[in-house]
Design an enzyme around this catalytic site. Structure first.
Site, PDB file in Angstrom:
ATOM      1  N   GLY A  14      -6.458 -27.905  23.014  1.00 24.63           N
ATOM      2  CA  GLY A  14      -7.592 -28.801  22.853  1.00 24.63           C
ATOM      3  C   GLY A  14      -8.681 -28.156  22.016  1.00 24.63           C
ATOM      4  O   GLY A  14      -8.993 -26.972  22.176  1.00 24.63           O
ATOM      5  N   GLY A  16     -11.944 -29.616  21.564  1.00 20.36           N
ATOM      6  CA  GLY A  16     -13.223 -30.268  21.792  1.00 20.36           C
ATOM      7  C   GLY A  16     -14.324 -29.224  21.885  1.00 20.36           C
ATOM      8  O   GLY A  16     -14.227 -28.133  21.321  1.00 20.36           O
ATOM      9  N   PHE A  17     -15.370 -29.527  22.626  1.00 16.70           N
ATOM     10  CA  PHE A  17     -16.485 -28.589  22.752  1.00 16.70           C
ATOM     11  C   PHE A  17     -16.034 -27.252  23.320  1.00 16.70           C
ATOM     12  O   PHE A  17     -16.393 -26.186  22.810  1.00 16.70           O
ATOM     13  CB  PHE A  17     -17.584 -29.189  23.640  1.00 16.70           C
ATOM     14  CG  PHE A  17     -18.406 -30.243  22.948  1.00 16.70           C
ATOM     15  CD1 PHE A  17     -19.239 -29.915  21.902  1.00 16.70           C
ATOM     16  CD2 PHE A  17     -18.333 -31.564  23.355  1.00 16.70           C
ATOM     17  CE1 PHE A  17     -19.998 -30.888  21.259  1.00 16.70           C
ATOM     18  CE2 PHE A  17     -19.085 -32.548  22.721  1.00 16.70           C
ATOM     19  CZ  PHE A  17     -19.917 -32.208  21.675  1.00 16.70           C
ATOM     20  N   VAL A  81       0.775 -31.632  24.146  1.00 18.56           N
ATOM     21  CA  VAL A  81       1.283 -30.742  25.177  1.00 18.56           C
ATOM     22  C   VAL A  81       1.956 -31.566  26.267  1.00 18.56           C
ATOM     23  O   VAL A  81       1.403 -32.553  26.759  1.00 18.56           O
ATOM     24  CB  VAL A  81       0.149 -29.892  25.774  1.00 18.56           C
ATOM     25  CG1 VAL A  81       0.673 -28.986  26.887  1.00 18.56           C
ATOM     26  CG2 VAL A  81      -0.514 -29.061  24.684  1.00 18.56           C
ATOM     27  N   GLU A 171     -26.930 -45.478  26.229  1.00 16.17           N
ATOM     28  CA  GLU A 171     -26.982 -45.376  24.771  1.00 16.17           C
ATOM     29  C   GLU A 171     -26.250 -46.538  24.111  1.00 16.17           C
ATOM     30  O   GLU A 171     -26.715 -47.083  23.102  1.00 16.17           O
ATOM     31  CB  GLU A 171     -26.400 -44.038  24.339  1.00 16.17           C
ATOM     32  CG  GLU A 171     -27.289 -42.854  24.729  1.00 16.17           C
ATOM     33  CD  GLU A 171     -26.625 -41.502  24.542  1.00 16.17           C
ATOM     34  OE1 GLU A 171     -27.329 -40.487  24.694  1.00 16.17           O
ATOM     35  OE2 GLU A 171     -25.418 -41.469  24.249  1.00 16.17           O
ATOM     36  N   ASP A 301     -14.255 -30.189  30.618  1.00 16.23           N
ATOM     37  CA  ASP A 301     -13.992 -31.343  31.490  1.00 16.23           C
ATOM     38  C   ASP A 301     -12.678 -31.236  32.233  1.00 16.23           C
ATOM     39  O   ASP A 301     -12.489 -31.873  33.268  1.00 16.23           O
ATOM     40  CB  ASP A 301     -13.970 -32.628  30.660  1.00 16.23           C
ATOM     41  CG  ASP A 301     -15.353 -33.034  30.179  1.00 16.23           C
ATOM     42  OD1 ASP A 301     -16.317 -32.316  30.484  1.00 16.23           O
ATOM     43  OD2 ASP A 301     -15.460 -34.070  29.491  1.00 16.23           O
ATOM     44  N   ALA A 314     -21.267 -31.556  27.467  1.00 18.44           N
ATOM     45  CA  ALA A 314     -20.978 -30.618  26.385  1.00 18.44           C
ATOM     46  C   ALA A 314     -21.511 -29.203  26.647  1.00 18.44           C
ATOM     47  O   ALA A 314     -20.777 -28.228  26.410  1.00 18.44           O
ATOM     48  CB  ALA A 314     -21.530 -31.169  25.071  1.00 18.44           C
TER      49      ALA A 314
END
Length: 430
Positions: A14, A16-17, A81, A171, A301, A314
């Site tokens: 992964g 991501g962040f 994966v 948002e 996460d 994040a």
């Protein structure tokens, strides 16, 4: 690139962040690194709602993983994966050979949590991937075009229900409401703004639960001011194709339901032979290692420490990614691992143009224009790539400064019931 065949192999699942942060932290370490992700790009998820409402292009918030990995002296493997073979220290993937590892960092993120509500998965749209944002964008503008075509008959109306009063839901609802107020009349002169309705449904008694109550009330007032119908203490029982059924039996007509109510771990991870905790997340210890897996770390996460759970945001993910990388370096040096300590600097959320809430860890609370400027600056700072930052600045300036006098939005395909063209959603997501 240097010859690293003799060095220990770190595999990062992964990008991501959490995964990207681990990748950068390992750039100068005496290890060879491979990052595995089924998408060839990193997605800056906090700005997905801008893509979904036509404010940004999807390319503004995505960054090539081959560029990211090369700049950090790593290699990229595009694959999904399918499992982890602990005995042979291999990552199993859907295409190509298994990937051997000496150390493993799992940062695959999470997916939408529908909480078992009937019809939620089938009749709502999520906001977690670039493909999700594109589908929502096309659904919004398709709906507007549809009711514009029906305006002469006096029928129609377009109702968008946003489920969830967290940062993503607030948002999203605020952006749609501003899209309606700024763009609708000059772009769709045949429509009355009252024909477009935005409803935000939240099961608790407040929006933005992690924030202080004064900021929660401020967010509520600002959404109502923008014309959002906010329904607090409202639980959903079922979602059907054209309506939402509430727990009290009330039915809300809906043309589009956007699900922003929560995330959970990927269900397939439970088949990898790893300990699974609350929310389908991988259980870890204080040093971020997976229980009973000394060379496997889980971050972001995808992971949860039962004794010290963190919000799926994040900042914790980025700090966890760096910490996991540092522990691998310590282990290679023969040193013991250290416990992870999250350094909370605060939280923020935007509600709309020149309106946001910021809550710093020292207790300082900011609202309005200053908070909004801080939100914009921070998100631009964390975007990957100078080109992405420049394009995002240009598009945000256009959206927030020019839209009131000259309206235009970034749109894609308009869906029609008898459109027999091939589905391109997968191609767009790649």
């Amino acid at each position: 690139m240097r010859n690293t065949d003799h060095l220990p192999h770190v595999v990062v699942l992964g990008a991501g962040f959490a995964g990207a942060s681990a990748l950068r932290a390992l750039a100068d370490a005496d290890v060879r690194v491979t990052v595995v992700d089924q998408h060839p790009y990193n997605t800056f998820r906090p700005l997905l709602y801008q893509v979904a409402t036509g404010g940004l292009n999807p390319g503004d918030i995505t960054y090539p993983l081959r560029t990211l990995s090369a700049r950090n002296r790593a290699r990229y493997r595009r694959a999904k994966v399918t499992g982890v073979d602990r005995d042979h220290q291999q990552v199993l993937v859907d295409s190509g050979p298994a990937i051997d590892y000496d150390y493993l960092i799992i940062g695959i993120g999470s997916t939408t949590n529908h909480f078992g509500i009937p019809g939620a998965a089938e009749h709502s749209m999520s906001m977690y991937t670039r493909a999700d944002a594109l589908r929502v964008r096309d659904a919004i503008f398709s709906g507007l075009e549809k009711i514009a075509g029906q305006s002469s008959t006096g029928t129609g109306g377009f109702t968008i229900v946003v489920v969830g009063g967290g940062a993503t839901g607030v948002e999203m609802a605020g952006a749609i409401a501003e899209l309606k107020s700024a763009m609708l009349t000059p772009t769709f002169p045949e429509l009355n703004p009252s024909e477009v309705n935005v409803i935000l449904v939240e099961m608790t008694d407040a929006l933005l639960l992690p924030f202080e109550k004064g900021l929660q009330r401020y967010a509520l007032r600002q959404l109502i001011k923008r014309g959002v119908d906010v329904r607090l203490k409202t639980a959903i029982a079922e979602i059907a194709e054209d309506h939402v059924i509430l727990k009290d039996g009330t039915q809300l007509h809906s043309d589009l339901v956007i699900w922003a109510a929560g995330v959970a771990g990927y269900p397939e991870v439970s088949e990898w032979g790893l300990p699974i905790g609350k929310g389908g997340r991988i259980e870890i210890g204080s040093d971020l290692r997976v229980h009973d897996h000394d060379r496997v770390f889980a971050v972001g996460d995808a992971a949860v420490d039962p004794d010290h759970p963190l919000a799926q945001l994040a900042p914790p993910a980025m700090q966890m990614g760096v910490h996991a990388a540092q522990q691998i370096v310590r282990l290679e040096r023969g040193l013991p691992t250290e416990p992870f300590h999250y350094h909370d600097r605060g939280i923020m959320a935007t509600i709309g143009n020149k309106t946001a809430v910021v809550q710093l860890s020292n207790g300082l609370k900011i609202t309005g224009l200053v908070a909004w400027a801080a939100w914009v600056a921070l998100h631009l700072w964390y975007l990957l790539g100078g080109r992405n930052r420049v394009e995002t600045i240009i598009n945000l300036v256009y959206r927030y400064l020019i839209w009131p006098s000259q309206t235009a939005a970034i749109v894609g395909d308009v869906e029609t019931p008898d459109d027999d063209r091939p589905d391109t959603s997968q191609a767009e997501s790649a």
